[in-house]
Scaffold this motif. Structure first.
Motif, PDB file in Angstrom:
ATOM      1  N   ASP A   1      88.711  75.325  31.492  1.00  0.00           N
ATOM      2  CA  ASP A   1      88.845  75.755  32.878  1.00  0.00           C
ATOM      3  C   ASP A   1      87.659  75.287  33.728  1.00  0.00           C
ATOM      4  O   ASP A   1      87.830  74.863  34.883  1.00  0.00           O
ATOM      5  N   LYS A   2      86.455  75.335  33.150  1.00  0.00           N
ATOM      6  CA  LYS A   2      85.262  74.886  33.889  1.00  0.00           C
ATOM      7  C   LYS A   2      85.275  73.378  34.078  1.00  0.00           C
ATOM      8  O   LYS A   2      84.832  72.864  35.110  1.00  0.00           O
ATOM      9  N   TRP A   3      85.761  72.638  33.065  1.00  0.00           N
ATOM     10  CA  TRP A   3      85.866  71.180  33.178  1.00  0.00           C
ATOM     11  C   TRP A   3      86.806  70.799  34.318  1.00  0.00           C
ATOM     12  O   TRP A   3      86.526  69.890  35.096  1.00  0.00           O
ATOM     13  N   ILE A   4      87.923  71.499  34.434  1.00  0.00           N
ATOM     14  CA  ILE A   4      88.885  71.222  35.504  1.00  0.00           C
ATOM     15  C   ILE A   4      88.236  71.418  36.871  1.00  0.00           C
ATOM     16  O   ILE A   4      88.330  70.562  37.764  1.00  0.00           O
ATOM     17  N   THR A   5      87.556  72.543  37.054  1.00  0.00           N
ATOM     18  CA  THR A   5      86.910  72.845  38.335  1.00  0.00           C
ATOM     19  C   THR A   5      85.784  71.859  38.630  1.00  0.00           C
ATOM     20  O   THR A   5      85.625  71.394  39.766  1.00  0.00           O
ATOM     21  N   LYS A   6      85.006  71.511  37.609  1.00  0.00           N
ATOM     22  CA  LYS A   6      83.885  70.581  37.771  1.00  0.00           C
ATOM     23  C   LYS A   6      84.355  69.222  38.270  1.00  0.00           C
ATOM     24  O   LYS A   6      83.613  68.524  38.989  1.00  0.00           O
ATOM     25  N   ASN A   7      85.589  68.857  37.936  1.00  0.00           N
ATOM     26  CA  ASN A   7      86.115  67.560  38.339  1.00  0.00           C
ATOM     27  C   ASN A   7      86.909  67.611  39.645  1.00  0.00           C
ATOM     28  O   ASN A   7      87.638  66.672  39.965  1.00  0.00           O
ATOM     29  N   GLY A   8      86.754  68.697  40.380  1.00  0.00           N
ATOM     30  CA  GLY A   8      87.272  68.745  41.742  1.00  0.00           C
ATOM     31  C   GLY A   8      88.692  69.250  41.898  1.00  0.00           C
ATOM     32  O   GLY A   8      89.275  69.135  42.984  1.00  0.00           O
ATOM     33  N   TYR A   9      89.257  69.838  40.847  1.00  0.00           N
ATOM     34  CA  TYR A   9      90.618  70.366  40.941  1.00  0.00           C
ATOM     35  C   TYR A   9      90.585  71.888  41.126  1.00  0.00           C
ATOM     36  O   TYR A   9      89.745  72.574  40.543  1.00  0.00           O
ATOM     37  N   SER A  10      91.537  72.394  41.887  1.00  0.00           N
ATOM     38  CA  SER A  10      91.591  73.837  42.161  1.00  0.00           C
ATOM     39  C   SER A  10      92.572  74.580  41.264  1.00  0.00           C
ATOM     40  O   SER A  10      92.627  75.811  41.291  1.00  0.00           O
TER      41      SER A  10
ATOM     42  N   ASN B   1      92.322  62.856  27.381  1.00  0.00           N
ATOM     43  CA  ASN B   1      91.609  64.094  27.084  1.00  0.00           C
ATOM     44  C   ASN B   1      91.862  64.609  25.671  1.00  0.00           C
ATOM     45  O   ASN B   1      91.489  65.739  25.341  1.00  0.00           O
ATOM     46  N   LYS B   2      92.502  63.771  24.841  1.00  0.00           N
ATOM     47  CA  LYS B   2      92.800  64.098  23.445  1.00  0.00           C
ATOM     48  C   LYS B   2      93.584  65.403  23.323  1.00  0.00           C
ATOM     49  O   LYS B   2      93.258  66.294  22.536  1.00  0.00           O
ATOM     50  N   LEU B   3      94.631  65.477  24.133  1.00  0.00           N
ATOM     51  CA  LEU B   3      95.512  66.637  24.137  1.00  0.00           C
ATOM     52  C   LEU B   3      96.929  66.197  23.824  1.00  0.00           C
ATOM     53  O   LEU B   3      97.309  65.038  24.046  1.00  0.00           O
ATOM     54  N   ARG B   4      97.738  67.108  23.351  1.00  0.00           N
ATOM     55  CA  ARG B   4      99.143  66.815  23.087  1.00  0.00           C
ATOM     56  C   ARG B   4      99.934  66.794  24.397  1.00  0.00           C
ATOM     57  O   ARG B   4      99.410  67.110  25.472  1.00  0.00           O
ATOM     58  N   HIS B   5     101.197  66.433  24.290  1.00  0.00           N
ATOM     59  CA  HIS B   5     102.089  66.535  25.448  1.00  0.00           C
ATOM     60  C   HIS B   5     102.061  67.976  25.936  1.00  0.00           C
ATOM     61  O   HIS B   5     102.096  68.917  25.127  1.00  0.00           O
TER      62      HIS B   5
ATOM     63  N   ARG C   1      85.908  62.642  35.646  1.00  0.00           N
ATOM     64  CA  ARG C   1      84.905  61.571  35.673  1.00  0.00           C
ATOM     65  C   ARG C   1      84.524  61.199  34.245  1.00  0.00           C
ATOM     66  O   ARG C   1      84.247  60.038  33.945  1.00  0.00           O
ATOM     67  N   ASN C   2      84.523  62.216  33.372  1.00  0.00           N
ATOM     68  CA  ASN C   2      84.350  62.001  31.944  1.00  0.00           C
ATOM     69  C   ASN C   2      85.459  62.760  31.223  1.00  0.00           C
ATOM     70  O   ASN C   2      85.834  63.861  31.650  1.00  0.00           O
ATOM     71  N   PRO C   3      86.012  62.198  30.144  1.00  0.00           N
ATOM     72  CA  PRO C   3      87.087  62.903  29.435  1.00  0.00           C
ATOM     73  C   PRO C   3      86.631  64.264  28.930  1.00  0.00           C
ATOM     74  O   PRO C   3      85.439  64.502  28.740  1.00  0.00           O
ATOM     75  N   LEU C   4      87.579  65.149  28.720  1.00  0.00           N
ATOM     76  CA  LEU C   4      87.307  66.480  28.207  1.00  0.00           C
ATOM     77  C   LEU C   4      86.672  66.380  26.818  1.00  0.00           C
ATOM     78  O   LEU C   4      87.164  65.681  25.944  1.00  0.00           O
ATOM     79  N   LYS C   5      85.547  67.088  26.651  1.00  0.00           N
ATOM     80  CA  LYS C   5      84.882  67.091  25.355  1.00  0.00           C
ATOM     81  C   LYS C   5      85.431  68.203  24.471  1.00  0.00           C
ATOM     82  O   LYS C   5      85.955  69.203  24.961  1.00  0.00           O
TER      83      LYS C   5
END
Length: 303
Positions: A100-109, A26-30, A90-94
Motif C-alpha cells: 500500500d505504501k509503495w502504491i502511494t509513493k509512486n503517485g497513485y491514490s 512487480n513479480k505478481l500473479r494475474h 519508478r522502481n518495481p515492487l520489492k
C-alpha cells in the motif's frame, strides 16, 4: 450455475490480459488469480466455521475463528496486491516492501481510496486482529445454554494496570458468533465491491489499454452454498448486542445485497425463553494472573 452468488469483480477480471498489467514487472500473479486464491481461503474458512457452530465443541470453534480471522485479513491485504498489478512504479515492487505504501509513493491514490471506502466497516475487526497479532491479548469464549440450544461467542481479554485479567476490553464488547459470521460474509462482499469500484476509476485513469468490463461467468457451487448457510443462520445473539447492526443477505436484481437490520429487544424476547439459562465463560490462565473478571453482557443473574 447462476452467477449471482459470487462477487461481481470475478466477471471483470476476465476482461484483463496480464500483458496489459504490471504484474510481471512487480513479480505478481494475474490479479484475477490473486483474487481467486485469497477468496477461496477465506470462504472455505467461513464455511467450516459456520459448520462448527452447529457442534458444541467450543475449542474447535475458537480455533477455527482464529484461522478465519487470519484468512480474512489475508484476503483484505490481497486487495492491495491486486491494485499493484495496475501500477507502474519508478522502481518495481520489492519483496519485503509494504504494497500500500509503495502504491502511494509512486503517485497513485487507489490504495488510500480503498482504505477510505472500507475504514468504517473493518475498524473493529482490524483492532481485534492487531491485538491478537501484536500483543499478548487473546480471545475468551462464551456459551449461552438455554437447555434447548447453545449460542457461542467471544470477547477480547485485556489487562488492567495491576495485572488483573479483564474479560472484556473497554472498547470491544462480547460478540456472538452468529452475528460475526454474517459480518464476515458481508465484509467479503463489501471488500470485493469496494475493490471493483476503486479499480474502475484507477484503470480508466491510468490503464486505458484495458477494456475493463464484465464478462459473465458461472459461479462456483461454493459461493452459492456459503450464501445459503449464512441465510440459514438463526437470529440468536447476545443481549449486549441489542442496538447493533446485523447484515442480512438477500438476492435483488440478480445480485447479493445486504439489509442492515438493528437487533431489538423483540429479537431477544422472541429467541430466548423466560426460563433461566446458563452462561459459561472460558478463559485461560497464564500461570501468574490471579484475578479474573466477567465481561458485561447486559444481563442480571437470577437470585
Amino acid at each position: 450455475m447462476e452467477s449471482i452468488f459470487k462477487p461481481e469483480i470475478i466477471n471483470y477480471m476476465k476482461s484483463v490480459s496480464i500483458e496489459d498489467t504490471f504484474s510481471n514487472e512487480n513479480k505478481l500473479r494475474h490479479p484475477g488469480g490473486i483474487y481467486n486464491s485469497a477468496s477461496l481461503y477465506v470462504t472455505k474458512s467461513l464455511n467450516k466455521f459456520i459448520d462448527l457452530l452447529e457442534t458444541e465443541d467450543i475449542e474447535a470453534i475458537g480455533e477455527q475463528f482464529r484461522v478465519l480471522l487470519y484468512d480474512f485479513f489475508k484476503f483484505y491485504d490481497s486487495s492491495y496486491e491486486i491494485l499493484a498489478c495496475f501500477c507502474h512504479g519508478r522502481n518495481p515492487l520489492k519483496k519485503k516492501e509494504f504494497i500500500d505504501k509503495w502504491i502511494t509513493k509512486n503517485g497513485y491514490s487507489c490504495s488510500n481510496d480503498l482504505k477510505n471506502l472500507l475504514q468504517n466497516d473493518i475498524s473493529n475487526l482490524k483492532y481485534l486482529y492487531n491485538k491478537f497479532k501484536h500483543t499478548s491479548n487473546f480471545a475468551g469464549y462464551i456459551t449461552i445454554d438455554t437447555g434447548e440450544f447453545k449460542v457461542f461467542g467471544y470477547y477480547l481479554i485485556a489487562y488492567d494496570g495491576t495485572g488483573a485479567q479483564l474479560n472484556a476490553d473497554n472498547d470491544i464488547y462480547p460478540i456472538s458468533f452468529y452475528r460475526e459470521a454474517k459480518n464476515f460474509f458481508y465484509l467479503i462482499h463489501e471488500i470485493s465491491k469496494s475493490l471493483l469500484d476503486t479499480l474502475k476509476i484507477h484503470i480508466a485513469t491510468h490503464n486505458n489499454k484495458i477494456d475493463f468490463k464484465a464478462i459473465e461467468t458461472p459461479s462456483t457451487i461454493a459461493w452459492e452454498e456459503l450464501y445459503n448457510k449464512v441465510r440459514a443462520l438463526p437470529k440468536r445473539y447476545f443481549k449486549n448486542e441489542i442496538g447493533k447492526v446485523i447484515f442480512e443477505p438477500k438476492i435483488q436484481n440478480d445480485r447479493i445485497v445486504f439489509d442492515q437490520e438493528i437487533l431489538t429487544d423483540d429479537n431477544w424476547s422472541k429467541e430466548y425463553p423466560d426460563s433461566p439459562m446458563n452462561i459459561n465463560f472460558r478463559t485461560e490462565g497464564d500461570g501468574y494472573t490471579k484475578e479474573f473478571k466477567v465481561p458485561h453482557m447486559g444481563m442480571r443473574p437470577t437470585q
